[in-house]
Write a protein that holds these residues in place. Structure first.
Motif, short mmCIF file in Angstrom:
data_model
loop_
_atom_site.label_atom_id
_atom_site.label_comp_id
_atom_site.label_asym_id
_atom_site.label_seq_id
_atom_site.Cartn_x
_atom_site.Cartn_y
_atom_site.Cartn_z
N HIS A 243 -33.66 30.90 25.75
CA HIS A 243 -34.21 29.83 26.58
C HIS A 243 -35.73 29.74 26.42
CE1 HIS A 243 -30.40 29.40 28.80
NE2 HIS A 243 -30.34 30.72 28.80
N THR A 244 -36.24 28.52 26.57
CA THR A 244 -37.69 28.32 26.67
C THR A 244 -38.03 28.15 28.14
OG1 THR A 244 -37.44 25.93 26.40
CG2 THR A 244 -37.80 27.21 24.41
N PRO A 245 -39.05 28.82 28.65
CA PRO A 245 -39.25 28.87 30.10
C PRO A 245 -39.76 27.58 30.74
CG PRO A 245 -40.98 30.05 28.96
CD PRO A 245 -39.98 29.69 27.92
N HIS A 246 -40.46 26.73 29.99
CA HIS A 246 -41.09 25.58 30.62
C HIS A 246 -40.33 24.27 30.40
CE1 HIS A 246 -44.59 28.40 30.14
NE2 HIS A 246 -44.63 28.15 31.42
N GLY A 247 -39.76 24.07 29.26
CA GLY A 247 -39.04 22.82 29.03
C GLY A 247 -38.51 22.74 27.62
N SER A 248 -37.44 21.96 27.45
CA SER A 248 -36.80 21.83 26.15
C SER A 248 -36.15 20.46 26.04
CB SER A 248 -35.74 22.93 25.97
OG SER A 248 -34.98 22.72 24.80
N VAL A 249 -35.97 20.00 24.80
CA VAL A 249 -35.25 18.74 24.57
C VAL A 249 -33.74 18.97 24.57
CG1 VAL A 249 -37.14 17.70 23.29
CG2 VAL A 249 -35.42 19.05 22.06
N ARG A 250 -33.31 20.24 24.72
CA ARG A 250 -31.90 20.59 24.72
C ARG A 250 -31.46 20.96 26.13
NH1 ARG A 250 -34.85 22.77 20.80
NH2 ARG A 250 -34.40 22.17 18.66
N PRO A 251 -30.18 20.88 26.43
CA PRO A 251 -29.71 21.25 27.78
C PRO A 251 -29.99 22.71 28.10
CG PRO A 251 -28.00 20.07 26.55
CD PRO A 251 -29.09 20.39 25.57
N ALA A 252 -30.13 23.01 29.37
CA ALA A 252 -30.30 24.38 29.86
C ALA A 252 -31.51 25.07 29.26
CB ALA A 252 -29.04 25.21 29.61
N LEU A 253 -32.54 24.34 28.91
CA LEU A 253 -33.77 24.88 28.34
C LEU A 253 -33.51 25.75 27.11
CD1 LEU A 253 -34.37 24.53 31.60
CD2 LEU A 253 -36.45 25.76 31.04
N LEU A 254 -32.51 25.40 26.33
CA LEU A 254 -32.19 26.21 25.16
C LEU A 254 -33.26 26.05 24.09
CD1 LEU A 254 -28.34 25.62 24.83
CD2 LEU A 254 -29.51 27.67 25.67
N ALA A 255 -33.53 27.16 23.38
CA ALA A 255 -34.54 27.14 22.32
C ALA A 255 -34.04 26.43 21.08
CB ALA A 255 -34.94 28.57 21.98
N LYS A 256 -32.73 26.52 20.81
CA LYS A 256 -32.10 25.83 19.69
C LYS A 256 -30.75 25.30 20.14
CE LYS A 256 -34.27 28.24 15.80
NZ LYS A 256 -34.05 28.98 14.53
N THR A 257 -30.18 24.43 19.35
CA THR A 257 -28.88 23.85 19.68
C THR A 257 -27.77 24.71 19.07
OG1 THR A 257 -29.85 21.65 19.66
CG2 THR A 257 -27.44 21.79 19.52
N PRO A 258 -26.75 25.10 19.85
CA PRO A 258 -25.59 25.78 19.25
C PRO A 258 -24.91 24.85 18.26
CG PRO A 258 -25.60 26.00 21.64
CD PRO A 258 -26.63 24.97 21.30
N PRO A 259 -24.34 25.38 17.16
CA PRO A 259 -24.16 26.81 16.88
C PRO A 259 -25.38 27.49 16.25
CG PRO A 259 -23.18 25.53 15.15
CD PRO A 259 -23.68 24.54 16.16
N LEU A 260 -26.46 26.75 15.94
CA LEU A 260 -27.62 27.36 15.29
C LEU A 260 -28.22 28.46 16.16
CD1 LEU A 260 -29.36 24.17 13.88
CD2 LEU A 260 -27.79 25.72 12.70
#
Length: 317
Positions: A243-260
């Motif tokens: 997760h990224t703590p402040h904000g993300s363009v992905r759901p749930a503040l994910l750092a990358k999109t699954p499956p990546l």
């Protein structure tokens, strides 16, 4: 001639020659820079009576600093009132020059370290004991860069709904993060920066309130703390691995999109989690679409933070 010369020198020094028959008088000498005013705050308010959207001298009386019943307050019994913070003001009151007093501005005659020390004289305890170990002190941030005690509506940094506006004025990257589709509700005023960070200094990474990042996250996300029968190791190690703590363009503040995201640790060998051809994508004839759309890996492995189910070794239940 000597007497006349002495008289001219007296007039140049500020003496005035009165009418015939009276004695010569001179104005009082200028006060020393370390001399306090005779009337305290009454002297200051005689000139500083203006009030606007961003400044009000009288606003001090709405704060703890101006509480006359508190002996710890500058306005308490035997307190120095305005001069407790701004320093001796007799020369400033006489000369009407900003350079004759501590204005707490960047161009003040008092150094930044000395300006901050004036505040720390009273406020160094509790959460401010780590100020000298913090990033703000090392980057030459003044207390008055964040705190505004002469604001008519109160100090903005002390209110949850306005604190972020003060912090994000410097932290531009975090400002942009909070504008992303998935973010903590700081922009909505439901959280404040100080809910996670200690602005006055901390020995933890990024001046966190807790010793570790995970402990800080668990303050709100207690359900992720465990103990769990089947742990997902990255969860116990560091929340920011996923997760990224402040904000993300992905759901749930994910750092990358699954499956990546998952495949940073888990090999895709023997598992149809990669769409190698168009037939595996939605609308195709292949069987791999379920692993690449919607929640991807979490379509099946839904308990990504850990499981207490006896059969939850694969975090599927």
């Amino acid at each position: 001639m000597a007497a006349d010369g002495a008289g001219a020198a007296g007039e140049r020094a500020g003496c005035q020659r009165p009418g015939r028959g009276s004695q010569r008088t001179c104005p009082a000498p200028m006060p020393r820079p370390d001399q306090y005013s005779a009337k305290g705050a009454d002297t200051c308010l005689g000139c500083h009576d203006d009030e606007g959207a961003t400044y009000s001298a009288a606003a001090i009386f709405k704060t703890k600093h101006g509480h006359r019943g508190d002996k710890r307050s500058p306005f308490g019994a035997s307190g120095l009132q305005c001069e407790a913070c701004h320093g001796p003001g007799a020369l400033h009151a006489r000369a009407k020059k900003a350079s004759a007093i501590n204005t707490f501005k960047a161009d003040s005659k008092v150094s930044l370290e000395d300006r901050n020390q004036i505040c720390l004289t009273c406020h160094e305890g509790t959460s401010r004991t780590g100020w000298h170990a913090g990033t703000h002190e090392r980057n030459k941030v003044a207390c008055t860069d964040c705190h505004k005690i002469h604001q008519p509506q109160g100090d903005p940094v002390l209110a949850k709904t306005t604190e972020a506006q003060v912090c994000l004025a410097c932290h531009k990257d975090q400002r942009s993060d909070f504008l992303k589709p998935s973010s903590h509700p700081v922009r909505q005023g439901l959280m404040s920066c100080s809910g996670c960070h200690s602005p006055h200094g901390s020995t933890a990474q990024a001046m966190l309130n807790k010793p570790t990042l995970n402990q800080t996250c668990y303050s709100c996300h207690a359900d992720k703390r465990g103990p769990l029968l089947w742990e997902h190791q990255p969860v116990a190690e560091d929340c920011s691995l996923c997760h990224t703590p402040h904000g993300s363009v992905r759901p749930a503040l994910l750092a990358k999109t699954p499956p990546l995201l998952c495949q940073q640790c888990h090999s895709s060998a023997g598992h149809p989690s990669v769409a190698r051809t168009s037939s595996s994508l939605p609308g195709g004839t292949g069987g791999g679409a379920v692993f690449t759309v919607a929640g991807s890996c979490t379509n099946c492995h839904s308990q990504v933070h850990g499981s207490n189910h006896p059969s939850g070794a694969k975090l599927m239940r």
